[in-house]
Every structure is written in C-alpha cells, then in structure tokens.
Design a protein around this motif. Structure first.
Motif, mmCIF file in Angstrom:
data_model
loop_
_atom_site.group_PDB
_atom_site.id
_atom_site.type_symbol
_atom_site.label_atom_id
_atom_site.label_comp_id
_atom_site.label_asym_id
_atom_site.label_seq_id
_atom_site.Cartn_x
_atom_site.Cartn_y
_atom_site.Cartn_z
ATOM 1 N N UNK A 1 -2.082 0.343 -13.376
ATOM 2 C CA UNK A 1 -2.243 1.475 -12.464
ATOM 3 C C UNK A 1 -3.366 1.302 -11.462
ATOM 4 N N UNK A 2 -3.696 0.046 -11.138
ATOM 5 C CA UNK A 2 -4.761 -0.219 -10.166
ATOM 6 C C UNK A 2 -4.279 -1.198 -9.114
ATOM 7 N N UNK B 1 -8.365 -4.938 -9.666
ATOM 8 C CA UNK B 1 -8.148 -5.952 -10.697
ATOM 9 C C UNK B 1 -9.079 -7.145 -10.460
ATOM 10 N N UNK B 2 -9.175 -7.592 -9.200
ATOM 11 C CA UNK B 2 -10.046 -8.720 -8.858
ATOM 12 C C UNK B 2 -11.504 -8.420 -9.195
ATOM 13 N N UNK B 3 -11.951 -7.233 -8.870
ATOM 14 C CA UNK B 3 -13.335 -6.852 -9.157
ATOM 15 C C UNK B 3 -13.616 -6.808 -10.643
ATOM 16 N N UNK C 1 -0.475 -5.723 -11.228
ATOM 17 C CA UNK C 1 -1.579 -4.845 -11.626
ATOM 18 C C UNK C 1 -1.255 -3.359 -11.463
ATOM 19 N N UNK C 2 -0.477 -3.021 -10.462
ATOM 20 C CA UNK C 2 -0.115 -1.603 -10.268
ATOM 21 C C UNK C 2 0.765 -1.099 -11.406
ATOM 22 N N UNK D 1 -11.464 -4.575 -19.543
ATOM 23 C CA UNK D 1 -12.347 -4.952 -18.436
ATOM 24 C C UNK D 1 -12.168 -4.028 -17.227
ATOM 25 N N UNK D 2 -10.942 -3.634 -16.951
ATOM 26 C CA UNK D 2 -10.673 -2.724 -15.836
ATOM 27 C C UNK D 2 -11.305 -1.361 -16.107
#
Length: 63
Positions: free
Chosen positions: A27-28, A33-35, A22-23, A53-54
C-alpha cells in the motif's frame, strides 16, 4: 505431523520484484519502498521483513 505457520520458512523475493508491486503488496508508492529499504544490503527479502521496515520508516519522526 504438520508444520505450524511459524515453523515454515517464508519465501524471500528479490527486492526489485517487491518494489514493482509495492502498491499492491504494501500500500505504498515505490518511492516510499525505496526509502524504507535504502540500507538493506541483501538482494532478497521476505514480505514480512519488508512490511516491518516500511512500517518503521513511516513511523519515524521527521526532523
């Protein structure tokens, strides 16, 4: 005749695999990502869907 970019089907990846990167991909942190994908019932999703979605998750108003 070559297919345009929009006509090509985008590859779907397992959510757990996207989370692991995810990073680099979005970039998160994995927690963000889970949220963002908390309510996704599918096991696989495209990078475009995940990014959308992010972005929506990060733009939500905090109450």
């Amino acid at each position: 005749m070559m297919a345009t970019k929009l006509e090509k089907a985008e590859t779907a990846f397992y959510i757990k695999d996207l989370r692991g990167h995810s990073r680099e991909l979005f970039g998160v942190k994995p927690e963000v990502f889970d949220g963002a994908l908390f309510h996704v019932d599918k096991k696989r999703i495209t990078k475009t869907e995940a990014k959308k979605l992010i972005t929506q998750f990060l733009q939500k108003e905090v109450k």
